[in-house]
Enzyme design. Structure first.
Site, PDB file in Angstrom:
ATOM      1  N   ASP A   1       0.830  -1.202   0.000  1.00 42.01           N
ATOM      2  CA  ASP A   1       0.000   0.000   0.000  1.00 42.01           C
ATOM      3  C   ASP A   1       0.871   1.262   0.000  1.00 42.01           C
ATOM      4  O   ASP A   1       1.860   1.346   0.741  1.00 42.01           O
ATOM      5  CB  ASP A   1      -0.871  -0.018   1.261  1.00 42.01           C
ATOM      6  CG  ASP A   1      -1.810   1.158   1.339  1.00 42.01           C
ATOM      7  OD1 ASP A   1      -2.732   1.211   0.516  1.00 42.01           O
ATOM      8  OD2 ASP A   1      -1.621   2.025   2.219  1.00 42.01           O
TER       9      ASP A   1
ATOM     10  N   GLU B   1      14.089 -14.814   0.708  1.00 39.72           N
ATOM     11  CA  GLU B   1      14.651 -15.754   1.689  1.00 39.72           C
ATOM     12  C   GLU B   1      13.549 -16.566   2.374  1.00 39.72           C
ATOM     13  O   GLU B   1      13.661 -17.769   2.561  1.00 39.72           O
ATOM     14  CB  GLU B   1      15.399 -14.984   2.783  1.00 39.72           C
ATOM     15  CG  GLU B   1      16.751 -14.491   2.345  1.00 39.72           C
ATOM     16  CD  GLU B   1      17.300 -13.427   3.298  1.00 39.72           C
ATOM     17  OE1 GLU B   1      18.290 -12.803   2.932  1.00 39.72           O
ATOM     18  OE2 GLU B   1      16.714 -13.222   4.398  1.00 39.72           O
TER      19      GLU B   1
HETATM   20  C1  NOJ Z   1      -4.254   3.238  -0.685  1.00 39.00           C
HETATM   21  C2  NOJ Z   1      -5.462   2.376  -0.445  1.00 39.00           C
HETATM   22  O1  NOJ Z   1      -5.789   1.722  -1.634  1.00 39.00           O
HETATM   23  C3  NOJ Z   1      -6.557   3.288   0.049  1.00 39.00           C
HETATM   24  O2  NOJ Z   1      -7.803   2.639   0.097  1.00 39.00           O
HETATM   25  C4  NOJ Z   1      -6.150   3.827   1.396  1.00 39.00           C
HETATM   26  O3  NOJ Z   1      -7.126   4.745   1.827  1.00 39.00           O
HETATM   27  C5  NOJ Z   1      -4.785   4.525   1.317  1.00 39.00           C
HETATM   28  N1  NOJ Z   1      -3.817   3.788   0.566  1.00 39.00           N
HETATM   29  C6  NOJ Z   1      -4.239   4.716   2.696  1.00 39.00           C
HETATM   30  O4  NOJ Z   1      -3.802   3.478   3.207  1.00 39.00           O
END
Ligand code: NOJ
Length: 597
Positions: A238, A296
């Protein structure tokens, strides 16, 4: 909002314009071997599942892990090789799971660790792998790490987050700089106990971790190891480009509007660039370390997928690593988020992915839980997206699916895409669940519209839930027509189109891994390309990007293809099959895929 620009809800102003050693071989993914084992993810089909919205098994109106397990047969039949689950860890759910308070457990709302283990095992039986969402940039403010860090300036985790002293202006306390949160307001939150600000790229409840701190890194690499040992096949990382910020905390330049003044976003903030807060070079060091841990711990089979909204193919290329030692699959947002049917731009971007990634594997994607669904490609005359079932809904969906699955790529789809679910934003502010939709209403209606429950059948709650309780988001009215049960038996359905395309992607040597060569490169109406398999197999693909009929013709001599007769592999339902390469008729948004004989 003109949600067509929401790609950037996360990164504003960016785009505008246990390993699984004995995994069954029938996955259909490439048999290509890398040094450490099969690169199962190459040319695979990955489906993003938003667990809250896929299937509710316990009647509380919220989807859960047992619900997903009960629907694995559907995913297997669709041809999916792996599912990416958006976060299922314990969380206060301010950002519906992207605010994690315990990285090594399951939120009781979604089930138990035993349910998770069963999901992994049942998926494995069906040749489906599990990909977890790893949120490294920030935690929840309810995470014990943050609570400890906030408790004093001297505790052992005092430096785990981005704490800064205020800037004093005329005796008044101000945030250290002009950085704004992607979700509205200043990115700095005052903490009265520490008497300092902390930085949050997203919600106030999502404080950013300090990735310059080696202990933070080690803690997160331990999380990575934990889940690989649990049997996951990879991670979607993310907001990975947001891990580092300018060490000097410099102000971001403002994004100026036509009047020369800073542009104001949906939340009323002056828009800034992200040159000091995104895609800083330090991230590559972390990517290499994440990859090393993955290799790993997972015997080389663990895939790292990046949420990489980047401005150019050159930036995307860097994400693979100079020595192929970073991400295997950074998301290519350049193709899927063009957001209008612009043939030359699609051609250029797909060609860049084919020719400018050093032969590395592109990952194409059109939809996710942060952006309107593919119905956003239906535009009105002024370029505004028209969500819903317009006259060309199905045609547009077939074109998009064809670009996604008939290209040389790993294909990432979103739950509900395959049955033609449409964006269904809330009509009233009081119905909004996504906090950005409440804050930004009515310009920004939030992301509820693309997170509505999966439409399984025309029965109560569309088969998503069975108890009659209020589902966490309403079921869109379209469920009576667009649902799995109705589409499964129909040869003309969107679901059938997806199934056929995915089967070809796996089974046809040219479409599986064949080179992709753009054809008829001055045609602005029809996007066409050739896929050339290892033994000279040749398949042409043509997509009419307009609402008018088009006739096209190919001369493939320059590509060394001799034959001119065609064997149709797929064609828009109801269209006449062409006999030769010299005259192929396509209806509005018509698609043709044929093997040259
Ligand atoms: C990207 C995620 O896809 C989104 O849904 C989220 O609100 C933000 N990152 C923050 O984690």
């Amino acid at each position: 909002m003109k949600t067509i620009g929401r790609v950037c809800a996360l990164l504003p102003a960016l785009f505008l314009a246990t390993s699984l050693p004995a995994f069954p071989q029938q996955l259909g993914a490439s048999s290509t071997q890398n040094a450490a084992g099969p690169a199962w993810w190459k040319n695979a089909v990955i489906c993003e599942i938003y667990p809250r919205s896929f299937q509710d098994s316990n009647g509380d109106g919220v989807g859960d892990l047992n619900g997903i397990t009960s629907r694995l047969d559907y995913l297997q039949k669709l041809g999916v090789n792996a599912i990416w689950l958006t976060p299922i860890y314990p969380s206060p759910q301010v950002d519906f799971g992207y605010d994690i308070s315990d990285y090594e457990a399951i939120d009781p709302q979604y089930g138990t660790m035993a349910d998770f283990d069963r999901l992994v095992a049942e998926a494995q039986k069906r040749g489906i792998r599990i990909i977890m969402d790893l949120v490294l940039n920030h935690t929840s403010d309810q995470d014990p790490w943050f609570k400890e860090s906030a408790s004093s300036r001297t505790n052992p985790k005092a430096d785990w987050y981005m704490w800064r002293d205020p800037k004093m202006v005329n005796g008044q306390r101000e945030p250290p700089n002009n950085w704004i949160s992607g979700f509205g307001g200043s990115a700095w939150q005052w903490d009265p106990a520490r008497r300092q600000y902390y930085y949050h790229r997203f919600y106030v409840q999502q404080p950013d971790l300090n990735w310059n701190n080696p202990q933070v890194r080690q803690a997160m690499y331990d999380v990575e190891r934990f889940w690989i040992r649990k049997g996951v096949a990879g991670f979607r990382l993310d907001a990975i480009t947001a891990l580092f910020e300018d060490p000097q905390d410099r102000n971001e330049p403002y994004v100026l509007g036509p009047d020369g003044k800073p542009r104001i976003n949906a939340y009323g903030d002056k828009e800034v660039t992200s040159i000091y807060t995104d895609n800083l070079p330090e991230v590559h060091d972390v990517l290499r370390q994440l990859r090393q841990v993955a290799d790993e711990t997972g015997s080389g089979n663990t895939v790292l997928i990046g949420e990489t909204y980047l401005n150019s193919i050159a930036d995307l290329r860097k994400m693979y690593g100079a020595n192929n030692d970073e991400l295997q699959l950074p998301m290519d947002m350049q193709v899927g988020f063009i957001n209008k049917f612009d043939v030359p731009l699609f051609r250029r971007r797909i060609n860049e992915a084919e020719t400018e990634l050093n032969g590395d594997q592109p990952l194409f994607v059109f939809d996710n839980h942060d952006n309107p669904r593919w119905d956003r490609y239906q535009l009105s005359a002024d370029g505004t997206p028209q969500y819903g079932y317009g006259p060309h809904h199905d045609g547009i969906g077939r074109v998009i699916a064809t670009v996604l699955f008939a290209s040389r790529d790993t294909a990432l789809m979103y739950y509900g895409d395959a049955i033609g679910m449409v964006t269904t934003p809330p009509a009233r502010k009081e119905d909004v669940r996504d906090p950005i939709g409440i804050r930004g209403w009515p310009k920004e209606k939030g992301r509820d519209g693309e997170r509505t429950p999966m439409q399984w059948n025309a029965g109560p709650d569309a088969g998503f839930s069975s108890s009659g309780v209020k589902t966490w988001l309403p079921i869109p009215p379209s469920y009576t027509t667009y649902n799995v049960a109705a589409e499964e038996p129909s040869q003309d359905s969107m679901l059938h189109w997806y199934q056929q395309l995915i089967a070809l992607k796996k089974g046809d040597p040219a479409l599986h891994d064949g080179a992709e060569i753009m054809l008829n490169t001055s045609d602005n109406r029809v996007l066409s390309w050739l896929r050339k398999g290892p033994d000279g197999e040749s398949v042409v693909v043509a997509c009419n990007f307009t609402d008018q009929p088009q006739t096209i013709s190919f001369n493939l001599s320059a590509q060394g293809v001799q034959g001119t007769r065609m064997k149709t592999l797929m064609i828009t339902p109801g269209a006449a099959e062409p006999q030769s390469l010299h005259s192929i008729q396509l209806g509005p948004y018509g698609v043709y895929i044929g093997e040259v004989r």
